[in-house]
Design a protein around this motif. Structure first.
Motif, PDB file in Angstrom:
ATOM      1  N   THR A  49      48.811 -42.905 -44.472  1.00 55.08           N
ATOM      2  CA  THR A  49      48.801 -43.963 -43.463  1.00 55.08           C
ATOM      3  C   THR A  49      49.080 -45.312 -44.115  1.00 55.08           C
ATOM      4  OG1 THR A  49      46.432 -44.398 -43.710  1.00 55.08           O
ATOM      5  CG2 THR A  49      47.056 -42.658 -42.178  1.00 55.08           C
ATOM      6  N   SER A  50      49.358 -46.307 -43.299  1.00 55.66           N
ATOM      7  CA  SER A  50      49.694 -47.644 -43.807  1.00 55.66           C
ATOM      8  C   SER A  50      48.526 -48.292 -44.545  1.00 55.66           C
ATOM      9  CB  SER A  50      50.128 -48.547 -42.648  1.00 55.66           C
ATOM     10  OG  SER A  50      49.105 -48.636 -41.672  1.00 55.66           O
ATOM     11  N   LYS A  51      47.310 -47.784 -44.326  1.00 58.16           N
ATOM     12  CA  LYS A  51      46.135 -48.355 -44.994  1.00 58.16           C
ATOM     13  C   LYS A  51      46.040 -47.962 -46.460  1.00 58.16           C
ATOM     14  CE  LYS A  51      43.165 -48.786 -40.911  1.00 58.16           C
ATOM     15  NZ  LYS A  51      41.843 -48.465 -40.324  1.00 58.16           N
ATOM     16  N   GLU A  52      46.758 -46.917 -46.855  1.00 58.91           N
ATOM     17  CA  GLU A  52      46.681 -46.442 -48.242  1.00 58.91           C
ATOM     18  C   GLU A  52      47.680 -47.181 -49.123  1.00 58.91           C
ATOM     19  OE1 GLU A  52      44.227 -44.594 -47.971  1.00 58.91           O
ATOM     20  OE2 GLU A  52      44.406 -43.901 -45.924  1.00 58.91           O
ATOM     21  N   LYS A  53      47.626 -48.511 -49.137  1.00 57.25           N
ATOM     22  CA  LYS A  53      48.652 -49.292 -49.832  1.00 57.25           C
ATOM     23  C   LYS A  53      48.649 -49.052 -51.343  1.00 57.25           C
ATOM     24  CE  LYS A  53      45.847 -53.544 -50.104  1.00 57.25           C
ATOM     25  NZ  LYS A  53      45.861 -54.997 -49.879  1.00 57.25           N
ATOM     26  N   TYR A  54      47.471 -48.811 -51.936  1.00 59.60           N
ATOM     27  CA  TYR A  54      47.431 -48.602 -53.384  1.00 59.60           C
ATOM     28  C   TYR A  54      47.845 -47.184 -53.749  1.00 59.60           C
ATOM     29  CZ  TYR A  54      45.085 -53.091 -53.421  1.00 59.60           C
ATOM     30  OH  TYR A  54      44.806 -54.415 -53.246  1.00 59.60           O
ATOM     31  N   PHE A  55      47.433 -46.206 -52.960  1.00 58.74           N
ATOM     32  CA  PHE A  55      47.860 -44.834 -53.223  1.00 58.74           C
ATOM     33  C   PHE A  55      49.379 -44.722 -53.156  1.00 58.74           C
ATOM     34  CE2 PHE A  55      43.453 -43.863 -51.830  1.00 58.74           C
ATOM     35  CZ  PHE A  55      43.060 -43.115 -52.932  1.00 58.74           C
ATOM     36  N   LYS A  56      49.988 -45.408 -52.189  1.00 58.53           N
ATOM     37  CA  LYS A  56      51.440 -45.340 -52.006  1.00 58.53           C
ATOM     38  C   LYS A  56      52.207 -45.933 -53.173  1.00 58.53           C
ATOM     39  CE  LYS A  56      51.827 -45.224 -46.967  1.00 58.53           C
ATOM     40  NZ  LYS A  56      52.349 -45.910 -45.769  1.00 58.53           N
ATOM     41  N   GLU A  57      51.605 -46.911 -53.876  1.00 59.63           N
ATOM     42  CA  GLU A  57      52.288 -47.599 -54.970  1.00 59.63           C
ATOM     43  C   GLU A  57      52.073 -46.942 -56.325  1.00 59.63           C
ATOM     44  OE1 GLU A  57      54.365 -50.434 -55.229  1.00 59.63           O
ATOM     45  OE2 GLU A  57      54.624 -49.965 -53.120  1.00 59.63           O
ATOM     46  N   MET A  58      51.211 -45.920 -56.391  1.00 55.87           N
ATOM     47  CA  MET A  58      50.922 -45.285 -57.672  1.00 55.87           C
ATOM     48  C   MET A  58      52.130 -44.505 -58.182  1.00 55.87           C
ATOM     49  SD  MET A  58      46.977 -43.984 -57.274  1.00 55.87           S
ATOM     50  CE  MET A  58      45.632 -45.166 -57.190  1.00 55.87           C
ATOM     51  N   LEU A  59      52.272 -44.462 -59.507  1.00 54.90           N
ATOM     52  CA  LEU A  59      53.406 -43.785 -60.136  1.00 54.90           C
ATOM     53  C   LEU A  59      53.511 -42.329 -59.701  1.00 54.90           C
ATOM     54  CD1 LEU A  59      55.648 -44.159 -62.345  1.00 54.90           C
ATOM     55  CD2 LEU A  59      54.007 -43.202 -63.961  1.00 54.90           C
ATOM     56  N   THR A  60      52.366 -41.700 -59.422  1.00 55.55           N
ATOM     57  CA  THR A  60      52.358 -40.292 -59.017  1.00 55.55           C
ATOM     58  C   THR A  60      52.832 -40.083 -57.580  1.00 55.55           C
ATOM     59  OG1 THR A  60      50.008 -40.604 -58.528  1.00 55.55           O
ATOM     60  CG2 THR A  60      50.546 -39.558 -60.608  1.00 55.55           C
ATOM     61  N   MET A  61      53.029 -41.173 -56.837  1.00 57.23           N
ATOM     62  CA  MET A  61      53.416 -41.065 -55.431  1.00 57.23           C
ATOM     63  C   MET A  61      54.832 -41.564 -55.151  1.00 57.23           C
ATOM     64  SD  MET A  61      50.809 -39.708 -53.913  1.00 57.23           S
ATOM     65  CE  MET A  61      51.008 -40.060 -52.174  1.00 57.23           C
ATOM     66  N   VAL A  62      55.295 -42.593 -55.915  1.00 60.20           N
ATOM     67  CA  VAL A  62      56.627 -43.157 -55.633  1.00 60.20           C
ATOM     68  C   VAL A  62      57.713 -42.187 -56.085  1.00 60.20           C
ATOM     69  CG1 VAL A  62      55.859 -45.549 -55.731  1.00 60.20           C
ATOM     70  CG2 VAL A  62      56.624 -44.433 -57.829  1.00 60.20           C
ATOM     71  N   LYS A  63      58.937 -42.408 -55.585  1.00 62.03           N
ATOM     72  CA  LYS A  63      60.014 -41.439 -55.811  1.00 62.03           C
ATOM     73  C   LYS A  63      61.320 -42.102 -56.243  1.00 62.03           C
ATOM     74  CE  LYS A  63      58.377 -38.015 -52.495  1.00 62.03           C
ATOM     75  NZ  LYS A  63      58.774 -37.167 -51.378  1.00 62.03           N
ATOM     76  N   GLY A  64      62.254 -41.255 -56.680  1.00 55.38           N
ATOM     77  CA  GLY A  64      63.626 -41.673 -56.958  1.00 55.38           C
ATOM     78  C   GLY A  64      63.753 -42.828 -57.930  1.00 55.38           C
ATOM     79  N   GLU A  65      64.620 -43.782 -57.594  1.00 56.74           N
ATOM     80  CA  GLU A  65      64.885 -44.928 -58.460  1.00 56.74           C
ATOM     81  C   GLU A  65      63.651 -45.801 -58.637  1.00 56.74           C
ATOM     82  OE1 GLU A  65      67.618 -45.689 -60.306  1.00 56.74           O
ATOM     83  OE2 GLU A  65      68.197 -43.658 -59.738  1.00 56.74           O
ATOM     84  N   LYS A  66      62.834 -45.853 -57.597  1.00 59.31           N
ATOM     85  CA  LYS A  66      61.605 -46.641 -57.666  1.00 59.31           C
ATOM     86  C   LYS A  66      60.683 -46.065 -58.745  1.00 59.31           C
ATOM     87  CE  LYS A  66      58.109 -48.517 -54.480  1.00 59.31           C
ATOM     88  NZ  LYS A  66      57.660 -48.541 -53.077  1.00 59.31           N
TER      89      LYS A  66
END
Length: 307
Positions: A49-66
């Motif tokens: 969900t949009s509330k998980e702003k830190y989980f979404k930014e973690m290296l284990t979650m981001v993808k591709g070029e990011k």
């Protein structure tokens, strides 16, 4: 499932309604992880969900070029030169660990080494990565660092159900305001932000993990819209929390199993002790170089990781 299919190399099954392929064959694993890794670049997609702003930014979650850009920023933290420069800081914490263990031995008939290693690991990460003294060895269970790290690294049934619910029904979870955020995440967020503010105000450079992220933030600001991956304070906070949590349980568990198996295998303990005593007799103290050259110590640690 593993016991049923381990001789087949690979097998398929469903996770709810998502098909998954499990691979055991070493040659196929080598292709996936090494030779053809460019075809298997991302982890599984987890809807948050949009509330998980830190989980979404973690290296284990981001993808591709990011992911690639962020990974390249964080990699210099683990060079041999960086680790060598941290060795004296780690040595100080080891001395504290020995002192606290001796103190505990005078009070009780046994020492809970799993807990001791948790305190020690958290102290090392705090001082080496962020330049802060978590003081876990001395304050023990009274340390908020330990309380929060333990909570976040040990998923209870309630949080597992919540996590599964968010994964399976992200839109509905968003609508009802379901979130993985909690006061323990807030604690680490505040610790990181206070440390960053202090580092920026003082202008002090330690060459540690936090400095590397702050340098990337400054570079991102200078590049503006042309930046490949704009670094933000949310990103720095997310990676710092990940760094703390990733090193907490993994390292303390490794050390705990090592101590247990050395206690259970007296011959191995004797050989390792003799190797370390030879280093002391030769150099007078432990340093980065002679620890790296301790072959039996490396064999013991490699054996623990294999097990």
């Amino acid at each position: 499932s593993y016991k049923s299919f381990r001789h087949h190399g690979l097998y398929g099954m469903y996770s709810f309604w998502t098909p998954e392929l499990y691979v055991f064959d070493p040659e196929i694993l080598r292709l996936v992880l090494v030779k053809d890794s460019d075809h298997f670049i991302d982890r599984r997609d987890i809807k948050l969900t949009s509330k998980e702003k830190y989980f979404k930014e973690m290296l284990t979650m981001v993808k591709g070029e990011k992911w690639k850009a962020l990974r390249s920023v964080m990699t210099p933290t683990f060079t041999s030169g960086k680790i060598k420069s941290m060795f004296p800081l780690i040595g100080d914490k080891v001395n504290e660990l020995v002192t606290e263990c001796e103190e505990e031995m005078r009070k009780n008939s046994f020492v809970d080494m799993k807990s001791m290693f948790s305190y020690y690991t958290t102290d090392v990460i705090g001082t080496c990565a962020f330049g802060i003294d978590a003081n876990c060895l001395k304050s023990k269970d009274a340390s908020q660092f330990i309380v929060s790290a333990n909570y976040l690294s040990n998923l209870d049934f309630k949080r597992l159900v919540k996590f599964a619910f968010i994964m399976l029904l992200p839109r509905f979870s968003e609508a009802i305001g379901l979130s993985l955020a909690n006061k323990h995440m807030d604690f680490f967020e505040n610790v990181v932000k206070e440390t960053v503010d202090l580092r920026i105000k003082s202008g002090q450079k330690r060459g540690d993990f936090l400095d590397i992220l702050l340098d990337a933030l400054e570079e991102s600001k200078m590049q503006g819209e042309s930046s490949k991956y704009p670094m933000t304070m949310d990103t720095i906070t997310a990676e710092s929390i990940l760094f703390l949590l990733a090193g907490f349980d993994t390292t303390s568990n490794t050390l705990s199993f090592l101590i247990y198996l050395l206690a259970a295998n007296k011959d191995a303990q004797r050989i390792l002790r003799e190797e370390l005593q030879e280093i002391i007799e030769k150099d007078g103290e432990f340093n980065y170089q002679n620890i790296m050259e301790a072959r039996y110590l490396d064999a013991c640690l490699s054996g623990i990781n294999r097990l």
